[in-house]
Enzyme design. Structure first.
Site, PDB file in Angstrom:
ATOM      1  N   ARG A 194     -10.414 -14.278   4.032  1.00  0.00           N
ATOM      2  CA  ARG A 194      -9.665 -14.145   2.777  1.00  0.00           C
ATOM      3  C   ARG A 194      -8.173 -14.105   3.049  1.00  0.00           C
ATOM      4  NH1 ARG A 194     -10.522  -9.102   0.112  1.00  0.00           N
ATOM      5  NH2 ARG A 194      -8.684  -9.944  -0.907  1.00  0.00           N
ATOM      6  N   ASP A 210      -1.556  -1.973   4.095  1.00  0.00           N
ATOM      7  CA  ASP A 210      -2.328  -3.086   4.650  1.00  0.00           C
ATOM      8  C   ASP A 210      -2.331  -3.094   6.179  1.00  0.00           C
ATOM      9  OD1 ASP A 210      -3.033  -3.907   2.161  1.00  0.00           O
ATOM     10  OD2 ASP A 210      -1.625  -5.571   2.039  1.00  0.00           O
ATOM     11  N   ARG A 245      -9.089   0.843  -8.380  1.00  0.00           N
ATOM     12  CA  ARG A 245      -8.024  -0.113  -8.659  1.00  0.00           C
ATOM     13  C   ARG A 245      -7.908  -0.525 -10.134  1.00  0.00           C
ATOM     14  NH1 ARG A 245      -7.735  -4.239  -3.606  1.00  0.00           N
ATOM     15  NH2 ARG A 245      -5.577  -4.364  -4.265  1.00  0.00           N
ATOM     16  N   PRO A 246      -7.513   0.416 -10.991  1.00  0.00           N
ATOM     17  CA  PRO A 246      -7.334   0.068 -12.403  1.00  0.00           C
ATOM     18  C   PRO A 246      -6.119  -0.849 -12.622  1.00  0.00           C
ATOM     19  CG  PRO A 246      -6.685   2.355 -11.993  1.00  0.00           C
ATOM     20  CD  PRO A 246      -7.210   1.820 -10.696  1.00  0.00           C
ATOM     21  N   ILE A 247      -5.971  -1.356 -13.864  1.00  0.00           N
ATOM     22  CA  ILE A 247      -4.837  -2.247 -14.167  1.00  0.00           C
ATOM     23  C   ILE A 247      -4.027  -1.707 -15.350  1.00  0.00           C
ATOM     24  CG2 ILE A 247      -5.777  -4.390 -13.192  1.00  0.00           C
ATOM     25  CD1 ILE A 247      -6.578  -5.110 -16.144  1.00  0.00           C
ATOM     26  N   CYS A 300     -13.061  -2.337  -5.919  1.00  0.00           N
ATOM     27  CA  CYS A 300     -13.422  -3.010  -4.673  1.00  0.00           C
ATOM     28  C   CYS A 300     -13.655  -1.922  -3.633  1.00  0.00           C
ATOM     29  CB  CYS A 300     -12.323  -3.969  -4.233  1.00  0.00           C
ATOM     30  SG  CYS A 300     -10.792  -3.124  -3.926  1.00  0.00           S
ATOM     31  N   VAL A 349      -1.720   5.275  -0.758  1.00  0.00           N
ATOM     32  CA  VAL A 349      -1.661   4.205  -1.770  1.00  0.00           C
ATOM     33  C   VAL A 349      -3.034   3.953  -2.392  1.00  0.00           C
ATOM     34  CG1 VAL A 349      -1.019   1.789  -2.201  1.00  0.00           C
ATOM     35  CG2 VAL A 349       0.307   3.162  -0.572  1.00  0.00           C
ATOM     36  N   ARG A 376      -9.383  -9.527  -6.986  1.00  0.00           N
ATOM     37  CA  ARG A 376      -8.563  -8.702  -7.854  1.00  0.00           C
ATOM     38  C   ARG A 376      -7.181  -9.316  -8.097  1.00  0.00           C
ATOM     39  NH1 ARG A 376      -7.264  -3.568  -9.755  1.00  0.00           N
ATOM     40  NH2 ARG A 376      -5.019  -3.384  -9.639  1.00  0.00           N
ATOM     41  N   LYS A 404      -0.075 -14.442   2.263  1.00  0.00           N
ATOM     42  CA  LYS A 404      -1.108 -14.443   1.207  1.00  0.00           C
ATOM     43  C   LYS A 404      -0.599 -13.748  -0.056  1.00  0.00           C
ATOM     44  CE  LYS A 404      -4.473 -11.166   1.084  1.00  0.00           C
ATOM     45  NZ  LYS A 404      -4.605 -10.583  -0.262  1.00  0.00           N
ATOM     46  N   ASN A 405      -0.018 -12.568   0.116  1.00  0.00           N
ATOM     47  CA  ASN A 405       0.361 -11.795  -1.068  1.00  0.00           C
ATOM     48  C   ASN A 405       1.572 -12.363  -1.787  1.00  0.00           C
ATOM     49  OD1 ASN A 405      -1.767 -10.160  -0.540  1.00  0.00           O
ATOM     50  ND2 ASN A 405      -0.568  -8.375   0.124  1.00  0.00           N
TER      51      ASN A 405
HETATM   52  C1  UD1 Z   1      -1.018  -5.459  -3.601  1.00  0.00           C
HETATM   53  C2  UD1 Z   1      -1.465  -6.294  -2.422  1.00  0.00           C
HETATM   54  C3  UD1 Z   1      -2.333  -5.461  -1.473  1.00  0.00           C
HETATM   55  C4  UD1 Z   1      -1.601  -4.196  -1.064  1.00  0.00           C
HETATM   56  C5  UD1 Z   1      -1.106  -3.445  -2.296  1.00  0.00           C
HETATM   57  C6  UD1 Z   1      -0.236  -2.244  -1.953  1.00  0.00           C
HETATM   58  C7  UD1 Z   1      -1.576  -8.516  -3.334  1.00  0.00           C
HETATM   59  C8  UD1 Z   1      -2.426  -9.684  -3.699  1.00  0.00           C
HETATM   60  N1  UD1 Z   1      -2.221  -7.430  -2.885  1.00  0.00           N
HETATM   61  O1  UD1 Z   1      -2.209  -5.085  -4.311  1.00  0.00           O
HETATM   62  O2  UD1 Z   1      -2.605  -6.253  -0.314  1.00  0.00           O
HETATM   63  O3  UD1 Z   1      -2.482  -3.350  -0.345  1.00  0.00           O
HETATM   64  O4  UD1 Z   1      -0.313  -4.320  -3.131  1.00  0.00           O
HETATM   65  O5  UD1 Z   1       0.835  -2.640  -1.183  1.00  0.00           O
HETATM   66  O6  UD1 Z   1      -0.360  -8.581  -3.387  1.00  0.00           O
HETATM   67  N2  UD1 Z   1      -2.917   1.090  -9.632  1.00  0.00           N
HETATM   68  C9  UD1 Z   1      -3.262   1.732 -10.804  1.00  0.00           C
HETATM   69  N3  UD1 Z   1      -3.044   1.075 -11.988  1.00  0.00           N
HETATM   70  C10 UD1 Z   1      -2.492  -0.161 -12.047  1.00  0.00           C
HETATM   71  C11 UD1 Z   1      -2.134  -0.811 -10.840  1.00  0.00           C
HETATM   72  C12 UD1 Z   1      -2.367  -0.152  -9.640  1.00  0.00           C
HETATM   73  O7  UD1 Z   1      -3.763   2.859 -10.800  1.00  0.00           O
HETATM   74  O8  UD1 Z   1      -2.297  -0.698 -13.153  1.00  0.00           O
HETATM   75  C13 UD1 Z   1      -3.128   1.775  -8.338  1.00  0.00           C
HETATM   76  C14 UD1 Z   1      -4.117   1.042  -7.437  1.00  0.00           C
HETATM   77  O9  UD1 Z   1      -5.444   1.421  -7.746  1.00  0.00           O
HETATM   78  C15 UD1 Z   1      -3.673   1.465  -6.064  1.00  0.00           C
HETATM   79  C16 UD1 Z   1      -2.151   1.602  -6.207  1.00  0.00           C
HETATM   80  O10 UD1 Z   1      -1.912   1.722  -7.598  1.00  0.00           O
HETATM   81  O11 UD1 Z   1      -4.214   2.714  -5.744  1.00  0.00           O
HETATM   82  C17 UD1 Z   1      -1.379   0.424  -5.653  1.00  0.00           C
HETATM   83  O12 UD1 Z   1      -1.757  -0.750  -6.307  1.00  0.00           O
HETATM   84  P1  UD1 Z   1      -0.827  -2.039  -6.444  1.00  0.00           P
HETATM   85  O13 UD1 Z   1       0.525  -1.789  -5.860  1.00  0.00           O
HETATM   86  O14 UD1 Z   1      -0.903  -2.502  -7.841  1.00  0.00           O
HETATM   87  O15 UD1 Z   1      -1.578  -3.045  -5.485  1.00  0.00           O
HETATM   88  P2  UD1 Z   1      -2.090  -4.509  -5.796  1.00  0.00           P
HETATM   89  O16 UD1 Z   1      -1.056  -5.257  -6.547  1.00  0.00           O
HETATM   90  O17 UD1 Z   1      -3.461  -4.443  -6.329  1.00  0.00           O
END
Ligand code: UD1
Length: 441
Positions: free
Chosen positions: A395, A303, A120-122, A115, A325, A91, A21-22
């Site tokens: 999902r 995960d 989970r900010p970006i 979620c 994480v 997300r 999936k990822n």
């Molecule tokens: C991806 C995976 C998810 C997995 C995660 C960590 C997909 C679709 N999903 O999620 O299954 O659990 O990696 O291995 O591939 N964060 C920030 N700011 C940002 C981005 C992230 O603070 O701009 C924080 C998040 O809130 C979280 C941590 O960083 O606490 C890890 O997030 P990230 O590695 O970005 O995970 P995803 O890409 O969302």
């Protein structure tokens, strides 16, 4: 929908792991980088894949599925308006930002929001795209990102975010000049995306290490690509087999992707071996408690935290599981307690005192991996359990109940008496003539 599961049976036989999936979600988004057709093989039939498909179709892509192959083509410049209802539902759809920004020069997208497992900010996605030359602003609750040209840059990620690494790679692949991404995520799904982009004509080196170099090219072409097997699905089934005893061969795995899990299984005393065609797990007595700390790859994957925790509820001794994480990823604990597990959460750690047995109960999945944890617990518990809100499981696990039934589990999918607002049929239900909507409104 819900699962009705009678626990206490050993699992026997073999099962095949589906495509990851990822890996497939960002690769589907990357298909928007070319006007040529892209063919993806080993695409799992998952609710998240359906959601991403709808996002891309809304933005102008033509997509067809034949068996496990997906054909995607975005012949004209895609629409820059990302559909609010779909983006806020999943997300992972934020990874369309990089490709659409590059292809259309502009994207208007709602922030995906938080979620159940945290806010989970970006911010790191945005920081990376800005470094490449995007101008980003908020307008009436939407993010507006513009870039007539993207230019290579040296970018240091404060944390190796998977999604940010993917978004930056996809924006930078056709930027002018070279991008060096430091402290990049090293997950196998990043490598699969880089391989796909290179098959399209990209020049990316170092994916899978913490420094990724992206030399911009002027355009990308179509490609055919097979998605890697899902290491999290593989790990979940390995953990279920370890929990239930019996003898299971989990096929279509890349053992190198499972090292952190296998190391912990060894500490627990799980019997397993690597075979040419998979990993064989068989049960022998009660397992030992272990401590686990989730980390970015190659550390123990967050995960698999929930299903590993469910397994350890019945180990001999006390385990400490630390989640580093995500900030709020212990929603399954409360449900496991209803099944008799002895767990205390203290900040980012869960302290488990292993019990000999769990008891069946009605429990509710709060997210995808929490759902897998509850299935694992119910497989081992005495009596009949009900697992609600299984749309979370759909999902990310293709046909979980069919695969478990193939191993001898007594599990059925039945409609919930009262359909919760978010409860939806399994992927493919619409194609089978189900009149209900595939996605929550
Ligand atoms: C991806 C995976 C998810 C997995 C995660 C960590 C997909 C679709 N999903 O999620 O299954 O659990 O990696 O291995 O591939 N964060 C920030 N700011 C940002 C981005 C992230 O603070 O701009 C924080 C998040 O809130 C979280 C941590 O960083 O606490 C890890 O997030 P990230 O590695 O970005 O995970 P995803 O890409 O969302």
């Amino acid at each position: 929908m819900k699962f009705i599961l009678t626990g206490g049976r050993a699992l026997e036989g073999s099962m095949d792991v589906s495509g990851a999936k990822n890996a497939v979600l960002p690769i589907m988004a990357a298909a928007m980088l070319t006007s040529d057709e892209v063919v993806l093989e080993d695409v799992p039939d998952l609710l998240d894949v359906t959601t991403m498909r709808r996002v891309l179709e809304t933005m102008g892509a033509r997509i067809t599925r034949t068996g496990s192959a997906l054909r995607i083509q975005a012949p004209t410049v895609p629409s820059a308006e990302a559909p609010y209802d779909l983006i806020t539902k999943m997300r992972a759809s934020i990874v369309i930002m990089g490709p659409i920004l590059r292809r259309a020069g502009y994207i208007r997208i709602p922030p995906p929001g938080g979620c159940a497992i945290g806010s989970r900010p970006i911010n790191w996605h945005l920081k990376g795209l800005e470094a490449l030359g995007a101008r980003i602003s908020m307008d009436h609750g939407f993010l507006d990102a513009r870039a007539e040209r993207l230019r290579g840059a040296r970018i240091y990620l404060d944390f190796p975010s998977v999604g940010a690494t993917e978004n930056i790679m996809m924006a930078a692949v056709c930027a002018e000049g070279t991008t060096v991404l430091e402290n990049a995520a090293q997950e196998p799904e990043i490598v699969d995306l880089a391989n796909f982009l290179n098959e399209m004509g990209g020049r990316i080196r170092g994916a899978g290490t913490n420094v990724v170099q992206i030399q911009g090219v002027s355009s990308l072409r179509g490609a055919t690509h097979s998605i890697i097997p899902d290491r999290i699905e593989a790990g979940s089934f390995i953990l279920m087999a370890a929990a239930c005893g019996g003898d299971v061969l989990v096929r279509n795995v890349i053992p190198a992707h499972l090292r952190p899990l296998l190391a912990k299984l060894q500490e627990m005393g799980v019997s397993f071996c690597e075979k040419d065609d998979g990993i064989r797990v068989w049960g022998e007595g009660r397992l030992r408690a272990v401590d686990i700390k989730t980390q970015t790859h190659p550390g123990f994957p967050t995960d698999l935290q929930a299903p590993a925790l469910a397994l350890l509820t019945r180990a001999r001794g006390t385990s400490v599981i630390t989640e580093t994480v995500f900030e709020n990823r212990f929603m399954h604990v409360e449900e496991l307690r209803r099944m008799g597990a002895d767990i205390r959460v203290d900040g980012r750690s869960a302290i488990l005192r292993g019990q000999e047995n769990l008891s069946a109960a009605t429990v509710t999945a709060s997210d995808l991996r929490a759902g897998a944890a509850l299935v694992l617990a119910a497989l081992t518990a005495e009596g009949v359990s009900e697992i609600r809100n299984i749309y979370h499981i759909d999902r990310g696990y293709e046909g979980m109940e069919a695969k478990l039934r193939g191993l001898g589990a007594d599990i059925r999918r039945v409609p919930a008496a009262e359909q919760p607002e978010n409860d939806i049929p399994a992927p493919g239900a619409a194609e089978r003539g189900n009149k209900l909507c595939l996605l929550p409104r």
